[in-house]
Design a protein around this motif. Structure first.
Motif, PDB file in Angstrom:
ATOM      1  N   SER A  42       0.831  -1.210   0.000  1.00 12.85           N
ATOM      2  CA  SER A  42       0.000   0.000   0.000  1.00 12.85           C
ATOM      3  C   SER A  42       0.866   1.262   0.000  1.00 12.85           C
ATOM      4  O   SER A  42       0.451   2.305  -0.484  1.00 12.85           O
ATOM      5  CB  SER A  42      -0.934   0.010   1.199  1.00 12.85           C
ATOM      6  OG  SER A  42      -0.190  -0.041   2.401  1.00 12.85           O
ATOM      7  N   ALA A  46       8.000   2.694   4.108  1.00 11.26           N
ATOM      8  CA  ALA A  46       7.391   2.154   5.329  1.00 11.26           C
ATOM      9  C   ALA A  46       8.054   2.671   6.596  1.00 11.26           C
ATOM     10  O   ALA A  46       7.834   2.134   7.674  1.00 11.26           O
ATOM     11  CB  ALA A  46       7.448   0.641   5.296  1.00 11.26           C
ATOM     12  N   ARG A  49       6.275   3.063  10.280  1.00  6.53           N
ATOM     13  CA  ARG A  49       5.032   2.284  10.297  1.00  6.53           C
ATOM     14  C   ARG A  49       5.289   0.930  10.939  1.00  6.53           C
ATOM     15  O   ARG A  49       6.340   0.339  10.765  1.00  6.53           O
ATOM     16  CB  ARG A  49       4.506   2.065   8.882  1.00  6.53           C
ATOM     17  CG  ARG A  49       4.105   3.327   8.182  1.00  6.53           C
ATOM     18  CD  ARG A  49       3.647   2.974   6.776  1.00  6.53           C
ATOM     19  NE  ARG A  49       3.259   4.159   6.052  1.00  6.53           N
ATOM     20  CZ  ARG A  49       1.999   4.493   5.823  1.00  6.53           C
ATOM     21  NH1 ARG A  49       1.031   3.737   6.257  1.00  6.53           N
ATOM     22  NH2 ARG A  49       1.724   5.584   5.159  1.00  6.53           N
ATOM     23  N   ASP A  50       4.295   0.443  11.654  1.00  9.99           N
ATOM     24  CA  ASP A  50       4.429  -0.899  12.204  1.00  9.99           C
ATOM     25  C   ASP A  50       3.642  -1.919  11.386  1.00  9.99           C
ATOM     26  O   ASP A  50       3.768  -3.119  11.596  1.00  9.99           O
ATOM     27  CB  ASP A  50       4.001  -0.938  13.674  1.00  9.99           C
ATOM     28  CG  ASP A  50       2.556  -0.522  13.871  1.00  9.99           C
ATOM     29  OD1 ASP A  50       1.969   0.057  12.946  1.00  9.99           O
ATOM     30  OD2 ASP A  50       2.020  -0.784  14.963  1.00  9.99           O
ATOM     31  N   ARG A  51       2.830  -1.440  10.417  1.00 12.56           N
ATOM     32  CA  ARG A  51       2.078  -2.331   9.529  1.00 12.56           C
ATOM     33  C   ARG A  51       2.014  -1.745   8.126  1.00 12.56           C
ATOM     34  O   ARG A  51       1.921  -0.541   7.942  1.00 12.56           O
ATOM     35  CB  ARG A  51       0.651  -2.516  10.022  1.00 12.56           C
ATOM     36  CG  ARG A  51       0.585  -3.242  11.306  1.00 12.56           C
ATOM     37  CD  ARG A  51      -0.811  -3.376  11.775  1.00 12.56           C
ATOM     38  NE  ARG A  51      -0.758  -3.894  13.131  1.00 12.56           N
ATOM     39  CZ  ARG A  51      -1.677  -4.621  13.677  1.00 12.56           C
ATOM     40  NH1 ARG A  51      -2.748  -4.905  13.006  1.00 12.56           N
ATOM     41  NH2 ARG A  51      -1.540  -5.062  14.902  1.00 12.56           N
ATOM     42  N   VAL A  52       2.056  -2.641   7.166  1.00 12.01           N
ATOM     43  CA  VAL A  52       1.890  -2.259   5.762  1.00 12.01           C
ATOM     44  C   VAL A  52       0.936  -3.265   5.139  1.00 12.01           C
ATOM     45  O   VAL A  52       1.104  -4.469   5.286  1.00 12.01           O
ATOM     46  CB  VAL A  52       3.233  -2.260   5.001  1.00 12.01           C
ATOM     47  CG1 VAL A  52       3.018  -1.999   3.523  1.00 12.01           C
ATOM     48  CG2 VAL A  52       4.186  -1.249   5.586  1.00 12.01           C
ATOM     49  N   THR A  53      -0.059  -2.765   4.453  1.00 11.16           N
ATOM     50  CA  THR A  53      -1.020  -3.635   3.778  1.00 11.16           C
ATOM     51  C   THR A  53      -0.440  -4.069   2.432  1.00 11.16           C
ATOM     52  O   THR A  53       0.104  -3.251   1.691  1.00 11.16           O
ATOM     53  CB  THR A  53      -2.344  -2.888   3.546  1.00 11.16           C
ATOM     54  OG1 THR A  53      -2.829  -2.436   4.799  1.00 11.16           O
ATOM     55  CG2 THR A  53      -3.370  -3.778   2.895  1.00 11.16           C
ATOM     56  N   LEU A  86       7.023 -13.807   8.249  1.00 10.52           N
ATOM     57  CA  LEU A  86       5.870 -13.080   8.757  1.00 10.52           C
ATOM     58  C   LEU A  86       4.803 -14.058   9.237  1.00 10.52           C
ATOM     59  O   LEU A  86       4.753 -15.213   8.810  1.00 10.52           O
ATOM     60  CB  LEU A  86       5.277 -12.189   7.663  1.00 10.52           C
ATOM     61  CG  LEU A  86       6.180 -11.097   7.113  1.00 10.52           C
ATOM     62  CD1 LEU A  86       5.476 -10.356   5.999  1.00 10.52           C
ATOM     63  CD2 LEU A  86       6.573 -10.134   8.214  1.00 10.52           C
ATOM     64  N   PRO A  89      -1.023 -14.363   6.862  1.00 13.37           N
ATOM     65  CA  PRO A  89      -1.722 -13.144   6.442  1.00 13.37           C
ATOM     66  C   PRO A  89      -3.193 -13.164   6.853  1.00 13.37           C
ATOM     67  O   PRO A  89      -3.809 -14.206   6.992  1.00 13.37           O
ATOM     68  CB  PRO A  89      -1.590 -13.151   4.929  1.00 13.37           C
ATOM     69  CG  PRO A  89      -1.349 -14.565   4.558  1.00 13.37           C
ATOM     70  CD  PRO A  89      -0.635 -15.184   5.720  1.00 13.37           C
ATOM     71  N   THR A  90      -3.727 -11.984   7.053  1.00 13.06           N
ATOM     72  CA  THR A  90      -5.146 -11.810   7.341  1.00 13.06           C
ATOM     73  C   THR A  90      -5.840 -11.420   6.049  1.00 13.06           C
ATOM     74  O   THR A  90      -5.458 -10.446   5.403  1.00 13.06           O
ATOM     75  CB  THR A  90      -5.356 -10.692   8.387  1.00 13.06           C
ATOM     76  OG1 THR A  90      -4.614 -11.026   9.561  1.00 13.06           O
ATOM     77  CG2 THR A  90      -6.816 -10.521   8.721  1.00 13.06           C
ATOM     78  N   THR A  92      -8.724  -9.891   3.856  1.00 13.08           N
ATOM     79  CA  THR A  92      -9.767  -8.868   3.980  1.00 13.08           C
ATOM     80  C   THR A  92     -10.552  -8.791   2.684  1.00 13.08           C
ATOM     81  O   THR A  92     -10.098  -9.224   1.632  1.00 13.08           O
ATOM     82  CB  THR A  92      -9.156  -7.496   4.276  1.00 13.08           C
ATOM     83  OG1 THR A  92      -8.257  -7.139   3.217  1.00 13.08           O
ATOM     84  CG2 THR A  92      -8.380  -7.509   5.595  1.00 13.08           C
TER      85      THR A  92
END
Length: 94
Positions: A42, A46, A49-53, A86, A89-90, A92
């Motif tokens: 996204s 980065a 940031r602690d998260r990247v989509t 990692l 994955p989630t 969505t």
């Protein structure tokens, strides 16, 4: 141009039909349609940031998702060369 003498068996034995066969095969075969994988973040910077989509998918057209990668194992390689796996994955939906 190669002259064909005798019957078709003689021509086949001498290889005179090879260029004709290759031409026919080139004209008959069409483009291949294969799915290619891609991962699209996204953001590309980065920092902080602690998260990247990520959008991970298979497609025939670049960056137009068709089939989601549901259970692909993702890894990150840091600047120091160390690889970190990692978590799963989630998924969505839009």
């Amino acid at each position: 141009m190669t002259k064909i003498r005798g019957n078709w068996r003689t021509a086949r034995a001498t290889g005179a039909l090879a260029p004709a066969i290759a031409t026919v095969l080139a004209l008959v075969s069409g483009p291949s349609a294969a799915h290619m994988p891609y991962v699209l973040p996204s953001v590309f910077d980065a920092a902080g940031r602690d998260r990247v989509t990520l959008q991970a998918s298979f497609t025939e057209d670049a960056f137009r998702p068709e089939i989601a990668m549901k259970d692909a194992p993702f890894e990150i390689t840091g600047p120091d060369g160390k690889t970190v796996k990692l978590a799963a994955p989630t998924l969505t939906k839009d």
